[in-house]
Scaffold this active site. Structure first.
Site, short mmCIF file in Angstrom:
data_model
loop_
_atom_site.label_atom_id
_atom_site.label_comp_id
_atom_site.label_asym_id
_atom_site.label_seq_id
_atom_site.Cartn_x
_atom_site.Cartn_y
_atom_site.Cartn_z
N ARG A 267 46.07 35.66 51.35
CA ARG A 267 47.51 35.83 51.25
C ARG A 267 48.05 36.66 52.41
O ARG A 267 49.04 36.30 53.05
CB ARG A 267 47.86 36.49 49.91
CG ARG A 267 47.46 35.67 48.70
CD ARG A 267 47.51 36.48 47.42
NE ARG A 267 48.85 37.01 47.16
CZ ARG A 267 49.11 37.86 46.18
NH1 ARG A 267 48.13 38.29 45.38
NH2 ARG A 267 50.33 38.29 45.99
N ILE B 241 39.23 37.08 41.11
CA ILE B 241 40.25 36.47 41.95
C ILE B 241 41.59 36.95 41.38
O ILE B 241 41.67 37.37 40.23
CB ILE B 241 40.17 34.92 41.98
CG1 ILE B 241 40.35 34.31 40.58
CG2 ILE B 241 38.88 34.46 42.61
CD1 ILE B 241 40.37 32.78 40.60
N ASP B 242 42.63 36.92 42.20
CA ASP B 242 43.92 37.46 41.78
C ASP B 242 44.45 36.77 40.53
O ASP B 242 44.15 35.60 40.28
CB ASP B 242 44.96 37.29 42.90
CG ASP B 242 44.66 38.17 44.10
OD1 ASP B 242 43.85 39.09 43.97
OD2 ASP B 242 45.25 37.91 45.17
N ASN B 243 45.25 37.49 39.77
CA ASN B 243 45.85 36.92 38.56
C ASN B 243 46.65 35.66 38.87
O ASN B 243 46.66 34.71 38.08
CB ASN B 243 46.77 37.95 37.89
CG ASN B 243 46.02 39.16 37.36
OD1 ASN B 243 44.79 39.16 37.28
ND2 ASN B 243 46.75 40.19 37.00
#
Length: 500
Positions: free
Chosen positions: A410, A289-291
């Site tokens: 997003r 998953i994104d930072n």
């Protein structure tokens, strides 16, 4: 990524071939897939080094103007051909070896700086075989302990044969590349016999400071690896949701990376969780998953279970639910877009199906009005102010992710006019589109372009409307993960924005 190199005395220049290719962003998987790393640190790297980061000065008073040097050939009688940095490419700002970068000197990588400095990547071709640490120290004028730290962080790579320069390379650069990879040169090297050139150009991580590198070996050194200071602030044991013989479920904090980056596999969730649990074998990444996203991630304890979980993902047996804090209301139901198949951020999406663009679908299950996070909470979690015009209310959405593309939630919500709170990459573009709907060449009000060139210009301008990747947190949490028809199901704690 900009490639940089500091000035060197001529006698040091003659020790190496400096290939400063302007290399684009690379896939982490391509670099990690074939490399391996020892989890136990070498003796000189026992972590007794102030694990809490300190406030560091940002004054860069010792910076000086230097030239980025490119290579040209220099011959010496009865000696090997050497290559020196002669051709000046462009002017950049870079610190001297004795100075500091964002407050810490070239001595150790710890304590961790509070923010990242400018990138610096060096490309070398070994002209005299020996231990890799000694070679890098001599040719980049860096302290031995600093280079040892870089190797421990996974920031040094090698290939038996130098990779081909990018299309932007000059004729001189191509000439030198052809010289050092000429068949007459390569056939003398026993290490590449039986390998194709493509196989010999594959990069691997250097894993030990005393690893021997022979003449002709290509080295890539990420002198300034991307840092994650938040790793040192987290109580990692308190973030562990479950521990079994096969896997660990972690409530990942925002501002951290799951398995590491191209130049830093030390400051990662996998490493710090392994250490917090006292595991002798490091945990392995099963998905990302994104930072800037927090929430549930599954880390495998064995290679076998890592493969098993990957299989479950491929077979769509893993279900992920997200909580998204949007800046505007989002309609319930399934939202469909198509994502451009280019591995570069920002991810561009279209409501219309375009050629080989990938299908993106998510289901908005709930959407409720909630107070916009207070400035105190935003500051505590490093949430950026992206200029959204109204900050009285936000909208918490529960989302069932039907397809799992990078930045999918997003990008899709931003395309719906409801970017995520704190999303400094996609919110600026959403605001720009609100003010001028025709800006988005893939949006509802897109223009009809006279030719391909006009469309390409519009796409470039649209990408420029996006901002930089968030540093810490955005309004997104992987709140639940389950597999095997719910036999295994885990939930994260309340998302950061509820702690008002």
């Amino acid at each position: 990524m900009t490639s940089e190199i500091s000035d060197k005395p001529s006698h040091l220049q003659n020790q190496a071939v400096f290939f400063l290719f302007l290399m684009g962003s690379m896939s982490l998987a391509s670099l990690l897939g074939s490399g391996c790393r020892s989890f136990i640190a070498p003796v000189g790297l026992v972590r007794t080094l102030a694990l809490t980061h300190v406030a560091l000065s940002e004054q860069l008073r010792s910076y000086q103007h230097v030239k980025v040097a490119w290579f040209s050939k220099k011959l010496k009688k009865k000696k090997k051909k050497r290559v020196a940095c002669e051709f000046l490419k462009e002017e950049v700002i870079y610190p001297t070896a004795a100075s500091s970068v964002y407050g810490y000197p070239y001595t150790r990588l710890l304590p961790c700086p509070s923010q990242n400095g400018p990138p610096r990547v060096e490309h070398l071709v070994v002209s005299e075989g020996g231990p890799v640490l000694e070679y890098i120290c001599k040719n980049l004028d860096l302290p031995a302990q600093f280079v040892a730290d870089l190797i421990h962080f996974g920031a040094v790579y090698y290939a038996l044969v130098c990779p081909k320069p990018p299309p932007t390379a000059t004729p001189e650069q191509m000439r030198v590349y052809k010289e050092v990879t000429a068949p007459s040169v390569l056939k003398k090297r026993d290490s590449i016999k039986g390998k194709t050139i493509r196989e010999a150009q594959k990069t691997f991580r250097i894993t030990h400071a005393d690893q021997f590198v022979e003449d002709g070996t290509y080295l890539r050194v990420h002198v300034h690896p991307k840092r994650f200071p938040r790793c040192y602030d987290i109580d990692w044991k308190s973030r562990v949701i479950a521990v079994t013989e096969d896997f660990v479920v972690l409530d990942k904090p925002a501002g951290t990376t799951v398995g590491g980056t191209t130049d830093n596999i030390e400051e990662s969730c996998a490493t710090f969780t392994s250490r917090a649990l006292g595991l002798s074998t490091p945990l392995m990444t099963t998905h990302q998953i994104d930072n800037c996203t927090e929430g549930c991630v599954v880390l495998a304890r064995t290679k076998d279970y890592c493969s098993v979980f990957h299989g479950k993902i491929r077979e769509k047996k893993v279900k992920k639910l997200y909580l998204a804090l949007a800046a505007a209301p989002v309609p319930l139901g399934t939202i469909t877009h198509y994502m451009r198949p280019i591995n570069v951020a920002p991810r561009l999406i279209s409501e219309d199906s375009i050629g080989r663009w990938s299908l993106c679908q998510l289901e908005v299950m709930e959407c409720k009005k909630v107070p916009w996070p207070s400035s105190v909470i935003e500051e505590e979690y490093g949430v950026e102010d992206c200029g959204w015009p109204s900050k009285d209310y936000a909208y918490e959405c529960k989302i069932n992710l039907l397809t799992g593309k990078t930045h999918q939630i997003r990008a899709q919500l931003a395309a719906c006019g409801a970017p995520l709170v704190g999303d400094s990459m996609y919110m600026p573009a959403a605001i720009a589109e609100m003010e001028n709907p025709e800006l988005n060449p893939f949006g509802k009000h897109k223009k009809h372009y006279a030719g391909e060139n006009d469309e390409e210009i519009a796409v470039t301008e649209w990408m420029a409307r996006h901002g930089k990747e968030p540093i810490v947190a955005i309004g997104l949490q992987a709140c639940q993960i389950s597999w095997d028809d719910g036999e295994h199901s885990f939930e994260a704690r309340a998302p950061w924005w509820r702690y008002q």
